[in-house]
Design a protein around this motif. Structure first.
Motif, PDB file in Angstrom:
ATOM      1  N   SER A   1       0.800  -1.184  -0.057  1.00 17.27           N
ATOM      2  CA  SER A   1      -0.050   0.045   0.201  1.00 17.27           C
ATOM      3  C   SER A   1       0.872   1.322  -0.174  1.00 17.27           C
ATOM      4  CB  SER A   1      -0.829  -0.157   1.251  1.00 17.27           C
ATOM      5  OG  SER A   1      -1.834  -0.961   1.234  1.00 17.27           O
ATOM      6  N   SER A   2       1.908   1.419   0.937  1.00 17.80           N
ATOM      7  CA  SER A   2       2.713   2.331   0.908  1.00 17.80           C
ATOM      8  C   SER A   2       3.461   2.442  -0.493  1.00 17.80           C
ATOM      9  CB  SER A   2       3.822   2.381   2.200  1.00 17.80           C
ATOM     10  OG  SER A   2       4.436   1.274   2.052  1.00 17.80           O
ATOM     11  N   LEU A   3       3.933   1.223  -0.954  1.00 25.18           N
ATOM     12  CA  LEU A   3       4.653   1.313  -1.978  1.00 25.18           C
ATOM     13  C   LEU A   3       3.825   2.096  -3.366  1.00 25.18           C
ATOM     14  CD1 LEU A   3       7.224   0.690  -3.756  1.00 25.18           C
ATOM     15  CD2 LEU A   3       6.029  -1.576  -4.318  1.00 25.18           C
ATOM     16  N   MET A   4       2.379   1.720  -3.427  1.00 25.06           N
ATOM     17  CA  MET A   4       1.356   2.180  -4.378  1.00 25.06           C
ATOM     18  C   MET A   4       1.308   3.684  -4.009  1.00 25.06           C
ATOM     19  SD  MET A   4      -1.457  -0.643  -4.459  1.00 25.06           S
ATOM     20  CE  MET A   4      -1.344  -2.332  -5.174  1.00 25.06           C
ATOM     21  N   THR A   5       1.161   4.183  -2.672  1.00 26.20           N
ATOM     22  CA  THR A   5       0.884   5.504  -2.433  1.00 26.20           C
ATOM     23  C   THR A   5       2.236   6.321  -3.006  1.00 26.20           C
ATOM     24  OG1 THR A   5      -0.224   4.967  -0.663  1.00 26.20           O
ATOM     25  CG2 THR A   5       0.491   7.239  -0.785  1.00 26.20           C
ATOM     26  N   ASP A   6       3.562   5.604  -2.691  1.00 24.17           N
ATOM     27  CA  ASP A   6       4.836   6.515  -3.125  1.00 24.17           C
ATOM     28  C   ASP A   6       4.725   6.649  -4.773  1.00 24.17           C
ATOM     29  OD1 ASP A   6       5.537   6.664  -0.411  1.00 24.17           O
ATOM     30  OD2 ASP A   6       6.948   4.943  -0.877  1.00 24.17           O
ATOM     31  N   ALA A   7       4.095   5.662  -5.450  1.00 22.14           N
ATOM     32  CA  ALA A   7       4.239   5.624  -6.790  1.00 22.14           C
ATOM     33  C   ALA A   7       3.027   6.882  -7.154  1.00 22.14           C
ATOM     34  CB  ALA A   7       3.680   4.401  -7.371  1.00 22.14           C
ATOM     35  N   ALA A   8       2.076   6.939  -6.446  1.00 24.59           N
ATOM     36  CA  ALA A   8       1.101   7.822  -6.946  1.00 24.59           C
ATOM     37  C   ALA A   8       1.579   9.206  -6.669  1.00 24.59           C
ATOM     38  CB  ALA A   8      -0.207   7.635  -5.994  1.00 24.59           C
ATOM     39  N   LEU A   9       2.322   9.508  -5.662  1.00 26.15           N
ATOM     40  CA  LEU A   9       2.950  10.849  -5.335  1.00 26.15           C
ATOM     41  C   LEU A   9       3.766  11.265  -6.623  1.00 26.15           C
ATOM     42  CD1 LEU A   9       3.726  10.377  -1.642  1.00 26.15           C
ATOM     43  CD2 LEU A   9       1.862  11.760  -2.679  1.00 26.15           C
ATOM     44  N   GLU A  10       4.196  10.438  -7.202  1.00 26.80           N
ATOM     45  CA  GLU A  10       5.100  10.843  -8.407  1.00 26.80           C
ATOM     46  C   GLU A  10       4.272  11.398  -9.647  1.00 26.80           C
ATOM     47  OE1 GLU A  10       7.258   7.449  -9.700  1.00 26.80           O
ATOM     48  OE2 GLU A  10       8.211   7.093  -7.898  1.00 26.80           O
ATOM     49  N   GLN A  11       3.100  11.467  -9.409  1.00 26.29           N
ATOM     50  CA  GLN A  11       2.209  11.912 -10.304  1.00 26.29           C
ATOM     51  C   GLN A  11       1.299  13.001  -9.711  1.00 26.29           C
ATOM     52  OE1 GLN A  11       2.231  10.498 -13.519  1.00 26.29           O
ATOM     53  NE2 GLN A  11       3.689   8.917 -12.821  1.00 26.29           N
ATOM     54  N   PRO A  12       1.909  14.259  -9.426  1.00 19.49           N
ATOM     55  CA  PRO A  12       1.077  15.259  -8.536  1.00 19.49           C
ATOM     56  C   PRO A  12       0.096  15.806  -9.496  1.00 19.49           C
ATOM     57  CG  PRO A  12       3.343  15.780  -9.473  1.00 19.49           C
ATOM     58  CD  PRO A  12       3.331  14.630  -9.636  1.00 19.49           C
ATOM     59  N   GLU A  13      -0.005  15.852 -10.712  1.00 19.88           N
ATOM     60  CA  GLU A  13      -0.832  16.290 -11.497  1.00 19.88           C
ATOM     61  C   GLU A  13      -2.207  15.552 -11.838  1.00 19.88           C
ATOM     62  OE1 GLU A  13       0.690  17.822 -15.088  1.00 19.88           O
ATOM     63  OE2 GLU A  13       2.184  19.117 -14.146  1.00 19.88           O
ATOM     64  N   THR A  14      -2.238  14.090 -11.352  1.00 18.51           N
ATOM     65  CA  THR A  14      -3.332  13.323 -11.538  1.00 18.51           C
ATOM     66  C   THR A  14      -4.267  13.431 -10.451  1.00 18.51           C
ATOM     67  OG1 THR A  14      -3.905  11.114 -11.986  1.00 18.51           O
ATOM     68  CG2 THR A  14      -2.074  11.523 -10.573  1.00 18.51           C
ATOM     69  N   THR A  15      -5.448  13.258 -10.908  1.00 15.78           N
ATOM     70  CA  THR A  15      -6.621  13.461  -9.870  1.00 15.78           C
ATOM     71  C   THR A  15      -6.597  12.169  -8.600  1.00 15.78           C
ATOM     72  OG1 THR A  15      -8.286  12.309 -11.299  1.00 15.78           O
ATOM     73  CG2 THR A  15      -8.236  14.917 -11.129  1.00 15.78           C
ATOM     74  N   ASN A  16      -5.942  11.113  -9.420  1.00 12.63           N
ATOM     75  CA  ASN A  16      -6.123  10.043  -8.655  1.00 12.63           C
ATOM     76  C   ASN A  16      -4.731   9.902  -7.990  1.00 12.63           C
ATOM     77  OD1 ASN A  16      -8.334   8.957  -9.578  1.00 12.63           O
ATOM     78  ND2 ASN A  16      -7.558   8.074 -11.378  1.00 12.63           N
ATOM     79  N   SER A  17      -4.201  10.915  -7.383  1.00 13.88           N
ATOM     80  CA  SER A  17      -2.995  10.557  -6.517  1.00 13.88           C
ATOM     81  C   SER A  17      -3.338  10.704  -4.799  1.00 13.88           C
ATOM     82  CB  SER A  17      -2.487  12.120  -6.417  1.00 13.88           C
ATOM     83  OG  SER A  17      -3.142  13.024  -5.768  1.00 13.88           O
ATOM     84  N   ALA A  18      -2.531  10.659  -4.166  1.00 13.99           N
ATOM     85  CA  ALA A  18      -2.595  10.481  -2.639  1.00 13.99           C
ATOM     86  C   ALA A  18      -3.936  10.982  -1.938  1.00 13.99           C
ATOM     87  CB  ALA A  18      -1.598  10.528  -1.931  1.00 13.99           C
ATOM     88  N   CYS A  19      -4.037  12.189  -2.511  1.00  9.51           N
ATOM     89  CA  CYS A  19      -5.070  13.068  -1.943  1.00  9.51           C
ATOM     90  C   CYS A  19      -6.395  12.859  -3.093  1.00  9.51           C
ATOM     91  CB  CYS A  19      -4.674  14.830  -1.931  1.00  9.51           C
ATOM     92  SG  CYS A  19      -4.091  15.165  -3.369  1.00  9.51           S
ATOM     93  N   GLY A  20      -6.754  12.066  -3.761  1.00 11.37           N
ATOM     94  CA  GLY A  20      -7.438  11.808  -4.723  1.00 11.37           C
ATOM     95  C   GLY A  20      -8.685  11.168  -4.032  1.00 11.37           C
ATOM     96  N   PRO A  21      -9.292  10.317  -4.976  1.00 13.36           N
ATOM     97  CA  PRO A  21     -10.669   9.566  -4.219  1.00 13.36           C
ATOM     98  C   PRO A  21     -10.128   8.688  -3.365  1.00 13.36           C
ATOM     99  CG  PRO A  21     -10.279   8.977  -6.312  1.00 13.36           C
ATOM    100  CD  PRO A  21      -9.306  10.055  -6.353  1.00 13.36           C
ATOM    101  N   SER A  22     -11.026   8.202  -2.246  1.00 12.89           N
ATOM    102  CA  SER A  22     -10.961   7.515  -1.089  1.00 12.89           C
ATOM    103  C   SER A  22     -10.887   5.879  -1.786  1.00 12.89           C
ATOM    104  CB  SER A  22     -11.895   7.261  -0.145  1.00 12.89           C
ATOM    105  OG  SER A  22     -13.145   7.249  -0.562  1.00 12.89           O
TER     106      SER A  22
END
Length: 520
Positions: free
Chosen positions: A144-165
């Motif tokens: 899960s943390s590995l996935m979250t770190d990968a998402a943080l590499e995409q700051p412009e996408t809506t599906n980042s760590a602060c995106g949908p639950s």
């Protein structure tokens, strides 16, 4: 036990008499116990769960009408008992009993979406009383943390760590299964057109595409292929967390299968044959060709990765994903480009091999593999080598009945039965196979014009090639051509020379052929 008996390690195959007998030993009393409880009561949660299981077992044994009856009955009981409109809004962590209720309800939804009857639309109303999604299998520790770190590499996408639950991987499988069901029904119309071409924003094609893209905006980035890093996982870890990864694979395959079926070149050609337009938009050709090429490759890639990781897949629905990709690869393999032909044939064979392996456990999947190989033989027998000096035979047709059976196999699994039929004489005579008397007499959609291709290449000082002219897809009533009809049947067919017109090196010859047809 009826379903589990399919995986008896001592069995020699699904045609093993002992295996079939063992399945029936569990299935027959199972049906009787369930129906007796429904008739006399009391109906328990386990009764509805049992209906789901026996529906799955019967569907995979070729008893489609019975399977549909059981899943529909389960849906009705869920509605009558309040299972489908739980006003308590059970939370995912509200206990084992609550989770059982949620999983039972959504199991019915999945059954209907993945294997429901194509003859009628099943609408599940979603409102404030709809039960929440069940708890999903948890990802492996640290992933899960590995996935979250990968998402943080995409700051412009809506599906980042602060995106949908995160609703859990099972929730997104359920949501995507509803889009699949709409896509399957769209394909089941067999090219019968509405008043709008697929590139219209109001068409069924456009609406399904928009719904699929909208679903992506709600999908957390961590469930996509790259951040999940499935190909980098240790095989032992994949086996330990098989429940999570099997759901994740199904999510990936559902997504790619929807796009493959929606953009299937033969289905699109059938759908466009009655539109009186002068040309297909070039951007539409590029759009559908790119989507088909991309997502068939993804299906094969996922199968390859699973094989390399020794991650065995048992879900019978995945065979349908491979089957749809196989019909596309088969059609594309008939090209003069030897490199392309070899690649497409290899991908086709990989799909068939995977389907055959699943067929070791599921009877109707084995039948599906057989139909694909039979269709391959039909196509191959109709093929004329490009080096041949003979002109294309305008009386050679390819019967599409097998093609339709392959495409519609998620909803129809009829197998030869040795026992008495489910429907009596007063109904059986009216349940005839669906055939079409329409014949596609024109070439399929061409490949889009590409810069730098060997055909239609233009100099820097010339204008780009124009959009391809669309042939007339219906016969002219004032000039009938009875010699073009299939000799002994009027079932769905396609002229062989048109089926093989999809080769990637054939585009340069299409303009002259189409214009000569148009102005003859």
């Amino acid at each position: 036990m009826a379903i589990a008996s399919r995986f008896e390690v001592t069995s020699t195959g699904i045609h093993d008499t002992a295996w079939i007998r063992k399945f029936e030993e569990f299935a027959v009393p199972g049906r009787e116990l369930i129906m007796r409880r429904i008739a006399c009561g009391p109906i328990e949660l386990s009764t509805i769960q049992a209906l789901c299981l026996i529906s799955m077992a019967d569907f995979n044994s070729g008893n489609t009408p019975q399977a549909s009856t059981y899943s529909t009955l389960a849906m009705d009981l869920a509605s009558s008992s309040g299972l489908s409109s739980d006003s308590r809004r059970l939370k995912p962590d509200s206990g084992h009993e609550a989770q059982e209720r949620l999983r039972c309800y959504w199991s019915i939804v999945l059954l209907k979406n993945l294997h429901g009857s194509h003859a009628s639309s099943v609408a599940f109303v979603h409102d404030e009383k709809t039960p929440g999604f069940p708890e999903s299998p948890r990802p492996p520790a640290g992933l899960s943390s590995l996935m979250t770190d990968a998402a943080l590499e995409q700051p412009e996408t809506t599906n980042s760590a602060c995106g949908p639950s995160d609703l859990g991987v099972v929730a997104y499988v359920i949501q995507l299964s509803e889009i699949w069901q709409k896509t399957a029904r769209y394909a089941h119309r067999r090219g019968k057109v509405s008043g709008l071409p697929p590139w219209s924003t109001q068409s069924g094609y456009a609406q399904i595409t928009a719904e699929l893209m909208d679903s992506e905006t709600r999908l957390p980035y961590k469930y996509r292929f790259r951040p999940a890093k499935f190909a980098e996982q240790d095989p032992a870890q994949l086996q330990e967390h098989h429940e999570f990864w099997a759901s994740w694979i199904l999510l990936q395959m559902l997504y790619h299968t929807v796009l493959c079926l929606l953009n299937h070149p033969l289905l699109l050609s059938l759908r466009l044959r009655n539109f009186r337009v002068t040309m297909v938009p070039e951007v539409f050709l590029q759009h559908t060709a790119d989507l088909t090429a991309t997502h068939t490759e993804w299906i094969v890639h996922l199968l390859d990765v699973c094989e390399r990781k020794a991650f065995v897949l048992y879900n019978p629905f995945l065979a349908h994903s491979a089957a749809i990709a196989a019909t596309i690869y088969l059609q594309q393999s008939y090209t003069e480009n030897s490199a392309v032909r070899s690649t497409k044939q290899e991908c086709f064979r990989k799909c068939v091999t995977f389907i055959k392996r699943l067929g070791l456990y599921w009877p109707y999947i084995e039948q599906l593999a057989l139909k694909i190989e039979q269709f391959e033989q039909v196509v191959s027998a109709s093929y004329r080598e490009p080096t041949s000096q003979q002109l294309p035979d305008s009386k050679v047709f390819i019967d599409l009945d097998l093609f339709w059976e392959i495409i519609e196999s998620p909803f129809v699994t009829e197998l030869p039965r040795t026992t008495k039929p489910y429907f009596g004489a007063s109904l059986a005579s009216h349940r005839q196979p669906i055939h079409s008397e329409e014949v596609l007499r024109s070439r399929l959609l061409p490949e889009p014009t590409r810069i730098g291709s060997d055909v239609n290449r233009t100099d820097d000082n010339t204008d780009p090639a124009p959009a391809m002219q669309l042939p007339t897809f219906a016969a002219d009533p004032s000039n009938p051509t009875p010699d073009l009809l299939p000799p002994e049947n009027r079932e769905a067919s396609i002229l062989a020379q048109n089926y093989f017109a999809l080769g990637e090196d054939l585009v340069g010859n299409l303009d002259e052929w189409w214009f000569s047809r148009q102005y003859a």
